[in-house]
Design an enzyme around this catalytic site. Structure first.
Site, short mmCIF file in Angstrom:
data_model
loop_
_atom_site.label_atom_id
_atom_site.label_comp_id
_atom_site.label_asym_id
_atom_site.label_seq_id
_atom_site.Cartn_x
_atom_site.Cartn_y
_atom_site.Cartn_z
N ASP A 8 0.88 -1.13 0.00
CA ASP A 8 0.00 0.00 0.00
C ASP A 8 0.95 1.21 0.00
O ASP A 8 2.03 1.13 0.56
CB ASP A 8 -0.82 -0.05 1.30
CG ASP A 8 -1.89 0.99 1.32
OD1 ASP A 8 -2.34 1.38 0.24
OD2 ASP A 8 -2.26 1.42 2.43
N ASP B 23 -0.68 -0.90 6.49
CA ASP B 23 -0.56 -0.41 7.86
C ASP B 23 -1.62 -1.05 8.76
O ASP B 23 -1.63 -0.81 9.96
CB ASP B 23 -0.62 1.12 7.92
CG ASP B 23 -1.86 1.67 7.24
OD1 ASP B 23 -2.78 0.86 6.98
OD2 ASP B 23 -1.92 2.87 6.99
N ASP C 188 -6.83 -1.52 5.59
CA ASP C 188 -6.70 -2.53 4.54
C ASP C 188 -6.86 -3.95 5.06
O ASP C 188 -6.34 -4.90 4.49
CB ASP C 188 -5.38 -2.37 3.77
CG ASP C 188 -4.25 -1.98 4.69
OD1 ASP C 188 -4.37 -2.24 5.89
OD2 ASP C 188 -3.25 -1.42 4.20
#
Lengths: 640, 72
Positions: A343, A532, A536
């Site tokens: 990400d 993180d 997500d």
């Protein structure tokens, strides 16, 4: 003896082994010199060595025989004690057979020695396993033993489980922080090494959070507890690490299956080896002897102990580096991982905005000062980043006007500062020099004169580049997913030398993209998603391995991911991959060495080249070698 | 219900594996893990007759390795 730290049971064992060993050596030396069987010079001369050796045999092996009989009565026929018992008693029987049939008496010394070596091996194996287990567990020892709770004026020492939310606890210098909480009095330095692997101590003061499992280094603090023990960081981590070995890897499942069939197969082969060639050649003595040697190697112990121990050492080693691995299967997968999907915001980049360029260079301070004055009243992240970059006090006597979608105009009598995007400049007829960097550009004008521009962008983490290049060097694909536009994504991907990237993704697109990658991957490919852990979670759960960064204190991240990096530092990924690689290498070595040695012993015994002596030494030897090898994963000195 | 028990004197890895296999066969046990390294047993079994199942588990363990004690 003291330095060995033996338990009482082990001390007893060791004494027994030493006594038997001394007695055995005395008897065997005397036997070699005077040949005990011929001392009495009669037909039953073999009885003398038989009784001497058998007495020693009983000293060293009574427990083996006892367990063998007991386990048979429980229906456990293929038990290692029973098989060792059969092998050695069988060897004695062969000795008696040579005695009765009037040949040279042989085999008593061997039968005795085999059991002696077996016991020595068992002892070392138990000792080495216990020691390894302890040394790994001690590295993960972050469990607090007590908490000092304030009860009115007095301080009481209680178990951490008994402390309630809202209680005030006192943590003295040198003590572990028992529960998560907020400091209400005092300030100190915390050692977070055991928790995060970070060796730099952390300074904390009043109103700041402390996490359980850290060690208070310098001075006393008072902490208001915010979580009960079961919800605190330390218990979450301990639970995770302790349950890690219950998620078994393919290698472990293979061993479990193998162990199930190994013993029966060896025993059957031994039976066949005694009967068939025995009938054919009529040389019963040597074929029965060879078959008995088979029974000696019938325990799959070397494998059954060393493979889980290797994984345990790997997980222990990872947690020492601040990496929590939720199961040995993930360690196995991590070794094979060849696609790393990242990400962008918060993972590859800091996730904060910062001024990364100011032009013109020679008028830097003035541009920054004017921009700060204009942005002063705003709480927008961009405004905050400009003020943070300026870092000096400002006099606020300007009136601010917010022009939606353009910027801010600050006025003080005739003095006007324009601060905003190019639309603001065009609207006010100010000729400006366009800035073409990647990110958000803020133009600054004083009166009707253009002063300069600021470039604000999300900072790439300092370690990101080296980690990506390490992963690329390991032949891994590195992919970035981002909601940012194409230009920003492209520049970050180029800067970090990522293999590919996908831009302008909405959160749900990320899941779709990862799912597509999972569907497209070849068999044997392993996809790793790094995020993180905050927004997500679905992607973390969907991918083969979900790695969450900066997991300390975030339950959601720990829940959704398979590997947690306690520290918000990308280097943990490369470290985890190297630990996984080392662990798997050791696992493979142990499987190959153990199986090869066992197979070799069986072949040599079947051919009659080696005897029972070598079989037992080889069998226990390889178990010890495998255990020591497993410990290589977690050596303190090794750098990952 | 899921419970974790400490085991005492579990000194052979093969025995741990055997215990695991045999306990898994007990009716009502949905998940079992006998961990030789941490000397712990994690068991998940039907709630309403958990104690009954545990008695059976103890019996099975005794059969495999009489020296090992489950600390209940």
């Amino acid at each position: 003896m003291k330095s060995l730290n033996l338990t009482r049971k082990q001390k007893k064992e060791l004494t027994r082994i030493l006594v038997a060993l001394v007695a055995f050596l005395t008897v065997i030396i005397v036997d070699k010199i005077v040949n005990l069987a011929s001392v009495t010079n009669s037909k039953v001369g073999w009885l003398l060595p038989f009784f001497l050796y058998f007495a020693i045999y009983l000293v060293i092996g009574y427990d083996v025989l006892f367990k063998a009989i007991r386990n048979i009565s429980h229906g456990q026929v293929l038990d290692e004690n029973f098989l060792m018992g059969v092998a050695t008693i069988g060897a004695f029987a062969l000795g008696i057979y040579t005695g009765i049939s009037g040949k040279d008496v042989e085999g008593f010394d061997e039968a005795c020695a085999v059991l002696l070596f077996y016991q020595v091996g068992e002892f070392f194996q138990g000792y080495a396993t216990g020691k390894s287990r302890k040394s790994i567990s001690s590295l993960m020892d972050i469990r607090p033993d007590y908490a000092n709770v304030m009860r009115g004026e007095t301080v009481e020492q209680v178990a951490p489980e008994e402390v309630a939310v809202g209680d005030i606890i006192v943590i003295n210098a040198g003590e572990k922080v028992p529960l998560d909480g907020v400091i209400v009095k005092g300030s100190t330095t915390l050692d977070t090494k055991a928790l995060t692997g970070e060796s730099l101590p952390r300074e904390v003061g009043v109103e700041e959070e402390v996490i359980s499992g850290c060690v208070n280094m310098t001075s006393q603090i008072h902490v208001r507890v915010t979580k009960v023990f079961y919800d605190s960081t330390v218990s979450k981590i301990l639970e995770l690490v302790e349950n890690a070995s219950s998620r078994k890897s393919k290698a472990e499942n293979f061993i479990t299956k193998f162990a199930k069939y190994y013993t029966p197969i060896v025993v059957c082969t031994a039976l066949l080896l005694a009967i068939i060639p025995g009938i054919v050649t009529r040389d019963w003595y040597s074929w029965v002897y060879r078959a008995l040697s088979f029974l000696v190697v019938s325990c799959p112990c070397a494998l059954v102990v060393s493979i889980p121990l290797s994984f345990f050492a790997g997980i222990g080693c990872a947690s020492r580096h601040g990496i929590l691995v939720k199961g040995s299967n993930y360690l196995e997968l991590l070794n094979k991982a060849n696609t790393f999907v990242f990400d962008k915001t918060g993972t590859l980049t800091m996730g904060n905005f910062a001024v990364t360029a100011i032009s013109p260079e020679e008028n830097k301070d003035e541009v920054l000062r004017l921009a700060s004055i204009a942005e002063q009243g705003s709480s927008h992240p961009i405004a905050r980043s400009i003020i943070a970059c300026y870092g000096k006090d400002l006099t606020d006597d300007y009136a601010h006007t917010n022009v939606a979608g353009q910027g801010i105009i600050a006025t003080k009598r005739d003095d006007v500062i324009y601060c905003g995007n190019e639309k603001l400049m065009i609207e006010n007829n100010i000729p400006y020099i366009p800035q073409d960097g990647i990110g958000t550009v803020v133009y600054v004008a004083h009166g009707d004169k253009f002063v300069g521009s600021l470039l604000i962008s999300d900072e790439i983490k300092p370690e990101a580049k080296s980690v990506i290049s390490k992963l690329n060097a390991m032949n891994c694909n590195t992919v970035m997913l981002t909601g940012d536009n194409e230009a920003i994504a492209k520049s970050v991907a180029k800067e970090l030398e990522l293999t590919s990237y996908k831009s302008s993704l909405l959160p749900q697109n990320k899941v779709e993209n990862v799912e597509k990658m999972l569907a497209d991957k070849k068999k044997g490919d392993v996809l790793c998603f790094v995020g993180d852990g905050i927004n997500d979670a679905p992607v973390l759960m969907r991918s083969d391995i979900g790695i969450a960064m900066g997991g300390v204190g975030s339950d959601a991240a720990i829940e959704a991911s398979d590997v947690v990096l306690m520290q918000d530092d990308l280097r943990g990924i490369a470290t985890a991959k190297r630990i996984a690689k080392k662990t798997m290498a050791v696992v493979m070595e142990n499987i190959v060495i153990s199986l090869a040695v066992k197979a070799l012993i069986m072949i040599l015994s079947a051919l009659g080249i080696t005897g029972m002596w070598l079989a037992v030494i080889g069998d226990v030897g390889v178990a010890i070698v495998a255990i020591l090898n497993a410990m290589r994963v977690n050596r303190k000195k090794s750098k990952y | 219900m899921k419970k974790i028990y400490k085991l005492e004197d579990l000194d052979c890895a093969n025995c741990a594996a055997k215990m695991e296999r045999n306990i898994a066969k007990i009716d009502g046990v949905s998940q079992i893990n006998v961990n030789f390294l941490t000397q712990k047993m994690t068991i998940e079994a039907d709630d309403y007759r958990f104690e009954e199942i545990m008695d059976e588990v103890v019996k099975v363990c005794k059969k495999v390795e009489p020296d090992t004690r489950i600390i209940r």
